[in-house]
Design a protein around this motif. Sequence first.
Motif, PDB file in Angstrom:
ATOM      1  N   GLN A   3       0.855  -1.186   0.000  1.00 46.27           N
ATOM      2  CA  GLN A   3       0.000   0.000   0.000  1.00 46.27           C
ATOM      3  C   GLN A   3       0.891   1.236   0.000  1.00 46.27           C
ATOM      4  OE1 GLN A   3      -2.961  -0.090   3.079  1.00 46.27           O
ATOM      5  NE2 GLN A   3      -3.760  -2.057   2.433  1.00 46.27           N
ATOM      6  N   PHE A   4       0.348   2.334  -0.498  1.00 49.27           N
ATOM      7  CA  PHE A   4       1.118   3.548  -0.724  1.00 49.27           C
ATOM      8  C   PHE A   4       0.141   4.697  -0.849  1.00 49.27           C
ATOM      9  CE2 PHE A   4       0.316   0.908  -4.364  1.00 49.27           C
ATOM     10  CZ  PHE A   4      -0.448   1.731  -5.181  1.00 49.27           C
ATOM     11  N   PRO A   5       0.599   5.942  -0.705  1.00 44.24           N
ATOM     12  CA  PRO A   5      -0.297   7.074  -0.926  1.00 44.24           C
ATOM     13  C   PRO A   5      -0.881   6.995  -2.342  1.00 44.24           C
ATOM     14  CG  PRO A   5       1.689   7.812   0.171  1.00 44.24           C
ATOM     15  CD  PRO A   5       1.931   6.377  -0.235  1.00 44.24           C
ATOM     16  N   GLY A   6      -2.197   7.091  -2.433  1.00 44.98           N
ATOM     17  CA  GLY A   6      -2.877   6.959  -3.715  1.00 44.98           C
ATOM     18  C   GLY A   6      -3.330   5.547  -4.022  1.00 44.98           C
ATOM     19  N   TRP A   7      -3.060   4.626  -3.071  1.00 40.54           N
ATOM     20  CA  TRP A   7      -3.504   3.244  -3.217  1.00 40.54           C
ATOM     21  C   TRP A   7      -5.025   3.216  -3.215  1.00 40.54           C
ATOM     22  CZ3 TRP A   7      -6.235   0.065   0.291  1.00 40.54           C
ATOM     23  CH2 TRP A   7      -6.257  -1.308  -0.016  1.00 40.54           C
ATOM     24  N   ILE A   8      -5.593   2.383  -4.048  1.00 41.22           N
ATOM     25  CA  ILE A   8      -7.043   2.215  -4.112  1.00 41.22           C
ATOM     26  C   ILE A   8      -7.346   0.746  -3.849  1.00 41.22           C
ATOM     27  CG2 ILE A   8      -9.085   2.360  -5.583  1.00 41.22           C
ATOM     28  CD1 ILE A   8      -7.606   4.624  -7.096  1.00 41.22           C
TER      29      ILE A   8
END
Length: 177
Positions: free
Chosen positions: A97-102
Amino acid sequence: MTLIRRFITSSAAVALSTATIASCSNGVGSPNDTDRVFVGAMVPHHKLGIELITDAVSRVDDVRLRRLVFKMSAYHDSELHDLEARVAAWDVTVPQQFPGWIDPHEVLAMSTLSGPDYDLRWLDLMIEHHEGALTLADVEASEGADDELRALAHRIADTQRSEIAKMKDILDSLTEG
């Protein structure tokens, strides 16, 4: 501590080694923790972007959005290639997971939509996704050690901000009618 700072700290603990990498395939010197986190997070980020864009190519209904989707598809592959080369050269762990993960369930739920409903949902998800890229790019641009990555981060931030504005304009016009 901000979300990105926590992400960098936790990712650095898991993904970063203390070994110095003299260079990667393009002659870049040793990265710092911010560079490694940026590269590690941007690889899955771009892969998700490519997945969303590929799905949209044949499905978007709005002509303005279709043009924007094709424009987005033009730069993702080349950036991803450079980022993946650095992941391999620097032995960076790529996060789940990461910033902008959907959430994959949200992406899958789009498959049941069509026409304007698809466009609206796609815009909502892609704006959220782009905002995550801004988070990553802004930190890299200000704290990264690798000049080429900082330049890439600036390009990503400029592009994403412009595309977010265009997507919000399209979204507003679709919800007004």
